[in-house]
Design a protein around this motif. Structure first.
Motif, mmCIF file in Angstrom:
data_model
loop_
_atom_site.group_PDB
_atom_site.id
_atom_site.type_symbol
_atom_site.label_atom_id
_atom_site.label_comp_id
_atom_site.label_asym_id
_atom_site.label_seq_id
_atom_site.Cartn_x
_atom_site.Cartn_y
_atom_site.Cartn_z
ATOM 1 N N PHE A 27 120.462 46.775 12.754
ATOM 2 C CA PHE A 27 120.477 48.213 12.490
ATOM 3 C C PHE A 27 121.929 48.670 12.413
ATOM 4 C CE2 PHE A 27 116.285 47.596 14.396
ATOM 5 C CZ PHE A 27 115.490 48.299 13.498
ATOM 6 N N THR A 28 122.432 48.863 11.193
ATOM 7 C CA THR A 28 123.830 49.228 10.993
ATOM 8 C C THR A 28 124.013 50.701 10.649
ATOM 9 O OG1 THR A 28 123.667 48.581 8.669
ATOM 10 C CG2 THR A 28 124.441 46.904 10.231
ATOM 11 N N GLN A 29 122.930 51.387 10.357
ATOM 12 C CA GLN A 29 123.012 52.800 9.989
ATOM 13 C C GLN A 29 122.523 53.663 11.150
ATOM 14 O OE1 GLN A 29 121.041 53.553 6.214
ATOM 15 N NE2 GLN A 29 121.386 51.431 5.608
ATOM 16 N N ASN A 30 122.847 54.925 11.089
ATOM 17 C CA ASN A 30 122.386 55.867 12.110
ATOM 18 C C ASN A 30 121.023 56.448 11.790
ATOM 19 O OD1 ASN A 30 124.596 55.605 13.806
ATOM 20 N ND2 ASN A 30 125.769 57.099 12.646
ATOM 21 N N VAL A 54 116.166 57.796 13.754
ATOM 22 C CA VAL A 54 117.505 58.352 13.926
ATOM 23 C C VAL A 54 118.076 57.827 15.234
ATOM 24 C CG1 VAL A 54 118.877 60.470 14.158
ATOM 25 C CG2 VAL A 54 116.859 60.436 12.661
ATOM 26 N N LYS A 55 119.265 57.244 15.158
ATOM 27 C CA LYS A 55 119.898 56.703 16.358
ATOM 28 C C LYS A 55 120.310 57.871 17.241
ATOM 29 C CE LYS A 55 122.591 52.796 17.495
ATOM 30 N NZ LYS A 55 121.672 51.738 17.304
ATOM 31 N N ASP A 56 119.606 58.028 18.358
ATOM 32 C CA ASP A 56 119.965 59.076 19.305
ATOM 33 C C ASP A 56 119.215 58.999 20.615
ATOM 34 O OD1 ASP A 56 117.522 60.205 18.630
ATOM 35 O OD2 ASP A 56 118.333 62.024 17.797
ATOM 36 N N SER A 57 118.045 59.566 20.688
ATOM 37 C CA SER A 57 117.493 59.929 21.994
ATOM 38 C C SER A 57 116.251 59.185 22.477
ATOM 39 C CB SER A 57 117.184 61.419 21.981
ATOM 40 O OG SER A 57 116.220 61.687 20.982
ATOM 41 N N ASP A 58 115.864 58.090 21.872
ATOM 42 C CA ASP A 58 114.732 57.302 22.375
ATOM 43 C C ASP A 58 113.446 58.111 22.515
ATOM 44 O OD1 ASP A 58 116.712 55.290 22.813
ATOM 45 O OD2 ASP A 58 117.081 56.100 24.792
ATOM 46 N N THR A 59 113.079 58.845 21.485
ATOM 47 C CA THR A 59 111.901 59.694 21.572
ATOM 48 C C THR A 59 110.977 59.499 20.368
ATOM 49 O OG1 THR A 59 113.044 61.511 20.464
ATOM 50 C CG2 THR A 59 113.089 61.515 22.875
ATOM 51 N N PHE A 60 109.796 60.054 20.499
ATOM 52 C CA PHE A 60 108.840 60.128 19.404
ATOM 53 C C PHE A 60 108.677 61.606 19.074
ATOM 54 C CE2 PHE A 60 104.439 60.785 17.952
ATOM 55 C CZ PHE A 60 104.435 59.953 16.840
ATOM 56 N N ILE A 126 107.345 50.922 8.750
ATOM 57 C CA ILE A 126 108.340 50.136 9.487
ATOM 58 C C ILE A 126 108.719 48.894 8.681
ATOM 59 C CG2 ILE A 126 108.798 48.822 11.588
ATOM 60 C CD1 ILE A 126 108.861 51.911 11.917
ATOM 61 N N ALA A 127 107.748 48.265 8.038
ATOM 62 C CA ALA A 127 108.043 47.114 7.180
ATOM 63 C C ALA A 127 109.009 47.526 6.067
ATOM 64 C CB ALA A 127 106.752 46.546 6.596
ATOM 65 N N ASN A 128 108.830 48.731 5.528
ATOM 66 C CA ASN A 128 109.703 49.254 4.491
ATOM 67 C C ASN A 128 111.139 49.420 5.002
ATOM 68 O OD1 ASN A 128 110.574 52.313 3.248
ATOM 69 N ND2 ASN A 128 110.103 50.703 1.772
ATOM 70 N N ILE A 129 111.293 49.897 6.219
ATOM 71 C CA ILE A 129 112.625 50.107 6.798
ATOM 72 C C ILE A 129 113.369 48.789 6.958
ATOM 73 C CG2 ILE A 129 113.841 50.747 8.934
ATOM 74 C CD1 ILE A 129 111.820 53.091 9.183
ATOM 75 N N ILE A 130 112.701 47.773 7.474
ATOM 76 C CA ILE A 130 113.397 46.522 7.778
ATOM 77 C C ILE A 130 113.283 45.474 6.663
ATOM 78 C CG2 ILE A 130 113.209 46.901 10.262
ATOM 79 C CD1 ILE A 130 110.999 44.732 10.314
ATOM 80 N N GLY A 131 112.624 45.831 5.564
ATOM 81 C CA GLY A 131 112.493 44.898 4.449
ATOM 82 C C GLY A 131 111.565 43.736 4.740
#
Length: 145
Positions: A27-30, A54-60, A126-131
């Motif tokens: 995960f290289t992007q925010n 979004v890299k930040d607060s560990d929430t749903f 999720i599959a789309n995000i990580i390819g």
């Protein structure tokens, strides 16, 4: 409000494989946006889910209007996310990855949508995000006919 509990353990989806791919993904992007769908005309299945990480607060975060995805499908989406990340019992959801998971858009159909179709669509997002590519998930993609 009625909320159904969903157990995301479809034998038709490759959970073990996507868990390994998710752990190995750099995960290289925010911020990431994943769009997943379960659209099969012949078998009358329909669900679309847009998930922003979004890299930040560990929430749903449920940030999608009721007319786009009814709240009754929230547990299918949340359960699927937790199953992919293999969150151990007792551990705060998503805390090991440092992302918030936001459901920001999607669509449903009153007769063709179900907990199962939203599980599949979330898995696909999720599959789309990580390819992540796998022969088992191709059957749930839009029919070409």
């Amino acid at each position: 409000m009625r909320l159904l509990i969903h157990n995301a353990k479809s034998e038709h989806l490759p959970y073990e494989e996507i868990r390994e791919a998710f752990k190995a993904f750099l995960f290289t992007q925010n911020e990431y946006l994943g769009i997943g769908n379960c659209i099969k005309r012949a078998s009358e299945k329909y669900a679309v889910v847009h998930i922003r990480m979004v890299k930040d607060s560990d929430t749903f975060v449920w940030d999608v209007p009721e007319n786009k995805i009814p709240i009754e499908y929230m547990d299918a989406i949340l359960s699927t996310l937790k199953s992919i990340m293999n969150i151990p019992k007792g551990m705060a959801p998503f805390s090991s990855y440092g992302f918030s998971y936001q459901v920001v858009d999607g669509s449903w159909h009153p007769t063709d949508s179900s907990m199962k179709t939203f599980e599949i669509a979330t898995f696909m997002a999720i599959a789309n995000i990580i390819g992540f590519e796998h022969e088992k998930i191709r059957v749930y993609q839009r029919d070409k006919s």
